[in-house]
Motif scaffolding. Structure first.
Motif, PDB file in Angstrom:
ATOM      1  N   ILE A  72       6.962  -9.282  28.306  1.00 27.90           N
ATOM      2  CA  ILE A  72       7.437  -8.768  27.016  1.00 27.90           C
ATOM      3  C   ILE A  72       7.623  -7.255  27.095  1.00 27.90           C
ATOM      4  N   LEU A  82       9.828  -9.616  18.535  1.00 27.19           N
ATOM      5  CA  LEU A  82       8.473 -10.069  18.206  1.00 27.19           C
ATOM      6  C   LEU A  82       7.824  -9.153  17.168  1.00 27.19           C
ATOM      7  N   ARG A  86       6.522 -10.171  13.406  1.00 27.66           N
ATOM      8  CA  ARG A  86       5.228  -9.753  12.841  1.00 27.66           C
ATOM      9  C   ARG A  86       5.422  -9.043  11.509  1.00 27.66           C
ATOM     10  N   PHE A  93       3.405 -14.753  13.216  1.00 24.37           N
ATOM     11  CA  PHE A  93       3.059 -14.056  14.451  1.00 24.37           C
ATOM     12  C   PHE A  93       1.701 -14.536  14.963  1.00 24.37           C
ATOM     13  N   SER A  96       1.883 -18.016  16.325  1.00 25.85           N
ATOM     14  CA  SER A  96       2.527 -18.029  17.643  1.00 25.85           C
ATOM     15  C   SER A  96       1.550 -17.618  18.744  1.00 25.85           C
ATOM     16  N   VAL A 126       7.566 -17.311  21.861  1.00 22.87           N
ATOM     17  CA  VAL A 126       8.863 -16.962  21.264  1.00 22.87           C
ATOM     18  C   VAL A 126       9.519 -18.121  20.497  1.00 22.87           C
ATOM     19  N   ILE A 129      10.520 -17.255  16.935  1.00 27.47           N
ATOM     20  CA  ILE A 129      11.123 -15.943  16.729  1.00 27.47           C
ATOM     21  C   ILE A 129      12.344 -16.028  15.810  1.00 27.47           C
TER      22      ILE A 129
END
Length: 175
Positions: A72, A82, A86, A93, A96, A126, A129
């Motif tokens: 990442i 990402l 969040r 988030f 995940s 992800v 996302i």
């Protein structure tokens, strides 16, 4: 928070596009702050959850999580997406991150190779996302969704895949 102004992930500018814009607010320090913020959010989420504390202590799971974070860090567009997720919804988030830790642990138990555990971990992180395509007030709305909104939200995984392809991630496990 500013991030909700983007209509979709695909319309979100890439880091290269932002850097070329000559905007004085766009700098390498922005990325450094996002990496630091993401790393702190990821780590504190893992540590706050009692079951993940146990899993995080396991050397293989911890090393895979470290590798996922490294991937990442080296993909600025993924990092920005990402962080956007969040911003839009802290619960998504956190969810995940929890799913990622548990899936890495499960893949270790099933005997996956380190490379496949890393790919699996990144893919679970992800997967949602695409939810950042939707305004935070829609996702957080306590009254529920209309039928049309629900149908649109159910497409979030397709949005995730489209975004990953846009930024050059073409791993079939991640897709």
């Amino acid at each position: 928070k500013g991030m909700d102004t983007y209509l979709t992930l695909l319309q979100q500018k890439t880091w290269d596009e932002l850097a070329e814009s000559k905007d004085k607010h766009i700098s390498k320090s922005l990325i450094s702050r996002n990496i630091f913020s993401f790393s702190n959010a990821f780590t504190s989420t893992v540590i706050k959850n009692p079951p993940t504390k146990l899993l995080f202590g396991e050397e293989n799971v911890a090393s895979v999580l470290k590798e996922v974070l490294q991937r990442i860090y080296h993909n600025t567009d993924l990092l920005m997406a990402l962080m956007r997720l969040r911003t839009v919804n802290e619960f998504l988030f956190t969810h995940s991150v929890y799913v990622t830790v548990h899936c890495i642990s499960l893949s270790h138990f099933l005997g996956f190779s380190f490379t496949d555990m890393t790919r699996f971990g990144l893919s679970t992180l992800v997967a949602d996302i695409g939810m950042s395509n939707f305004p935070s007030n829609l996702i957080r709305r306590p009254s529920g969704f209309t039928k049309r909104e629900k149908e649109e939200i159910q497409k979030h995984t397709l949005y995730s895949v489209d975004f990953l392809k846009k930024i050059g991630i073409n791993d079939t496990l991640v897709e």
